[in-house]
Write a protein that holds these residues in place. Structure first.
Motif, PDB file in Angstrom:
ATOM      1  N   ILE A  13       0.818  -1.205   0.000  1.00 31.55           N
ATOM      2  CA  ILE A  13       0.000   0.000   0.000  1.00 31.55           C
ATOM      3  C   ILE A  13       0.853   1.258   0.000  1.00 31.55           C
ATOM      4  O   ILE A  13       0.382   2.324  -0.375  1.00 31.55           O
ATOM      5  N   ALA A  14       2.141   1.133   0.386  1.00 25.73           N
ATOM      6  CA  ALA A  14       3.005   2.306   0.387  1.00 25.73           C
ATOM      7  C   ALA A  14       3.726   2.461  -0.938  1.00 25.73           C
ATOM      8  O   ALA A  14       4.291   3.507  -1.220  1.00 25.73           O
ATOM      9  N   MET A 146      -4.715   9.084  -5.935  1.00 22.94           N
ATOM     10  CA  MET A 146      -3.279   9.218  -6.112  1.00 22.94           C
ATOM     11  C   MET A 146      -2.947  10.504  -6.843  1.00 22.94           C
ATOM     12  O   MET A 146      -3.607  10.841  -7.828  1.00 22.94           O
ATOM     13  N   SER A 147      -1.937  11.214  -6.360  1.00 25.70           N
ATOM     14  CA  SER A 147      -1.380  12.361  -7.059  1.00 25.70           C
ATOM     15  C   SER A 147      -0.077  11.889  -7.686  1.00 25.70           C
ATOM     16  O   SER A 147       0.917  11.656  -6.992  1.00 25.70           O
ATOM     17  N   VAL A 148      -0.110  11.723  -9.008  1.00 25.88           N
ATOM     18  CA  VAL A 148       0.949  11.025  -9.734  1.00 25.88           C
ATOM     19  C   VAL A 148       1.878  12.010 -10.432  1.00 25.88           C
ATOM     20  O   VAL A 148       1.424  12.889 -11.174  1.00 25.88           O
ATOM     21  N   ASP A 149       3.180  11.837 -10.198  1.00 23.59           N
ATOM     22  CA  ASP A 149       4.197  12.638 -10.880  1.00 23.59           C
ATOM     23  C   ASP A 149       4.574  11.909 -12.169  1.00 23.59           C
ATOM     24  O   ASP A 149       5.247  10.866 -12.133  1.00 23.59           O
ATOM     25  N   PRO A 150       4.168  12.415 -13.354  1.00 18.78           N
ATOM     26  CA  PRO A 150       4.433  11.709 -14.609  1.00 18.78           C
ATOM     27  C   PRO A 150       5.880  11.773 -15.070  1.00 18.78           C
ATOM     28  O   PRO A 150       6.257  11.096 -16.023  1.00 18.78           O
ATOM     29  N   THR A 194      -0.875   9.305  -1.737  1.00 19.29           N
ATOM     30  CA  THR A 194      -1.953   8.336  -1.899  1.00 19.29           C
ATOM     31  C   THR A 194      -2.872   8.400  -0.687  1.00 19.29           C
ATOM     32  O   THR A 194      -2.433   8.672   0.429  1.00 19.29           O
ATOM     33  N   HIS A 195      -4.145   8.157  -0.942  1.00 24.99           N
ATOM     34  CA  HIS A 195      -5.134   8.111   0.139  1.00 24.99           C
ATOM     35  C   HIS A 195      -6.027   6.910  -0.136  1.00 24.99           C
ATOM     36  O   HIS A 195      -6.724   6.858  -1.155  1.00 24.99           O
ATOM     37  N   ILE A 196      -5.975   5.900   0.753  1.00 21.18           N
ATOM     38  CA  ILE A 196      -6.727   4.668   0.577  1.00 21.18           C
ATOM     39  C   ILE A 196      -7.799   4.575   1.651  1.00 21.18           C
ATOM     40  O   ILE A 196      -7.519   4.722   2.845  1.00 21.18           O
ATOM     41  N   THR A 197      -9.029   4.327   1.228  1.00 23.49           N
ATOM     42  CA  THR A 197     -10.151   4.187   2.163  1.00 23.49           C
ATOM     43  C   THR A 197     -11.045   3.028   1.725  1.00 23.49           C
ATOM     44  O   THR A 197     -10.939   2.532   0.602  1.00 23.49           O
ATOM     45  N   ASP A 203      -8.072   3.923   6.358  1.00 20.34           N
ATOM     46  CA  ASP A 203      -8.124   5.325   5.954  1.00 20.34           C
ATOM     47  C   ASP A 203      -6.701   5.830   6.121  1.00 20.34           C
ATOM     48  O   ASP A 203      -6.330   6.383   7.159  1.00 20.34           O
ATOM     49  N   VAL A 204      -5.873   5.606   5.102  1.00 21.95           N
ATOM     50  CA  VAL A 204      -4.431   5.827   5.207  1.00 21.95           C
ATOM     51  C   VAL A 204      -3.955   6.796   4.127  1.00 21.95           C
ATOM     52  O   VAL A 204      -4.265   6.615   2.942  1.00 21.95           O
ATOM     53  N   THR A 205      -3.202   7.805   4.543  1.00 21.32           N
ATOM     54  CA  THR A 205      -2.593   8.751   3.616  1.00 21.32           C
ATOM     55  C   THR A 205      -1.080   8.641   3.692  1.00 21.32           C
ATOM     56  O   THR A 205      -0.505   8.625   4.787  1.00 21.32           O
TER      57      THR A 205
END
Length: 244
Positions: A13-14, A146-150, A194-197, A203-205
């Motif tokens: 998840i990380a 997800m905030s993705v750096d391309p 990333t933010h997973i719920t 509920d992990v950022t």
């Protein structure tokens, strides 16, 4: 066995992705859930190796793709648990066989319908001053933003296949994460936030606070010489036999 699986799952998840050249990402993890460990983590990536050091849990994950081995390093107990890809696959297959008779209704209650996936483009975002594109993936009950750096690229030819092999999980959970890997690979970049719920109370950022593209020292991949080494494959097979 539970500690090893938790360690692998935490790395999962990380994990942003494996990169074309060496990369080190320091992140801050916050949240709740069975696998949440608030604190700093440092992720090291090379084309053939991955290591995630967790300051809070003091249990590190190290994957050597060349040797096809996964290590869970418990600094509290000074124990290294070694698991080959082959042993992981065999153990997960055995667990899948045991779960084969589980009613579909039960698995859907836990994970939702993992055949139903939605990918949404949420527009531009910025993390550490770096331009990113924000994406939301909804799969079953799991929602991952997800905030993705391309500008950061994946070096592995088949990222989804590699990650599915290493982090295989049984039943609906396995199907869920396989689809997540596939969709993440299509994004062609590295998530810096990333933010997973929605999954098992999670509920992990995870948000990057520092990035380095310098070559990773070889000492980073070294295992502690004074730790006890356990055979994780043998341990898992013994646990599976005990359930029969």
């Amino acid at each position: 066995m539970r500690t090893l699986l938790a360690s692998v799952f935490a790395a999962l998840i990380a994990l942003p992705s494996l990169l074309a050249s060496d990369l080190t990402i320091t992140s801050q993890v916050t949240g709740k859930g069975a696998f949440a460990k608030d604190g700093t983590q440092v992720q090291y990536f090379s084309p053939s190796k991955m290591r995630v050091n967790h300051a809070a849990s003091k249990i590190d994950s190290f994957v050597d793709y060349g040797q096809e081995v996964i290590y869970s390093i418990d600094h509290n107990k000074k124990v290294i648990t070694k698991l080959t890809f082959k042993d992981m696959q065999e153990a997960m297959q055995a667990m899948e066989d045991q779960m084969a008779g589980m009613p579909e209704m039960v698995t859907k209650m836990m994970f939702g319908d993992v055949s139903d996936i939605k990918v949404e483009q949420l527009g531009p975002d910025t993390v550490m001053g770096r331009p990113c594109k924000k994406v939301r993936i909804t799969l079953g009950k799991m929602i991952e933003e997800m905030s993705v750096d391309p500008s950061l690229q994946v070096p592995v030819r088949d990222y989804a296949k590699a990650m599915t092999m290493v982090n295989r999980m049984p039943g609906q959970a396995g199907a869920l994460f396989k689809r997540i890997y596939e969709e993440t690979a299509r994004l062609k970049g590295v998530p810096l936030r990333t933010h997973i719920t929605g999954l098992m109370g999670m509920d992990v950022t995870t948000e990057a606070t520092a990035i380095s593209t310098s070559s990773i020292p070889e000492s980073t991949w070294a295992l502690p010489a004074d730790y006890t080494v356990k055979d994780g494959g043998k341990e898992m097979k013994g646990a599976m036999r005990g359930k029969h």
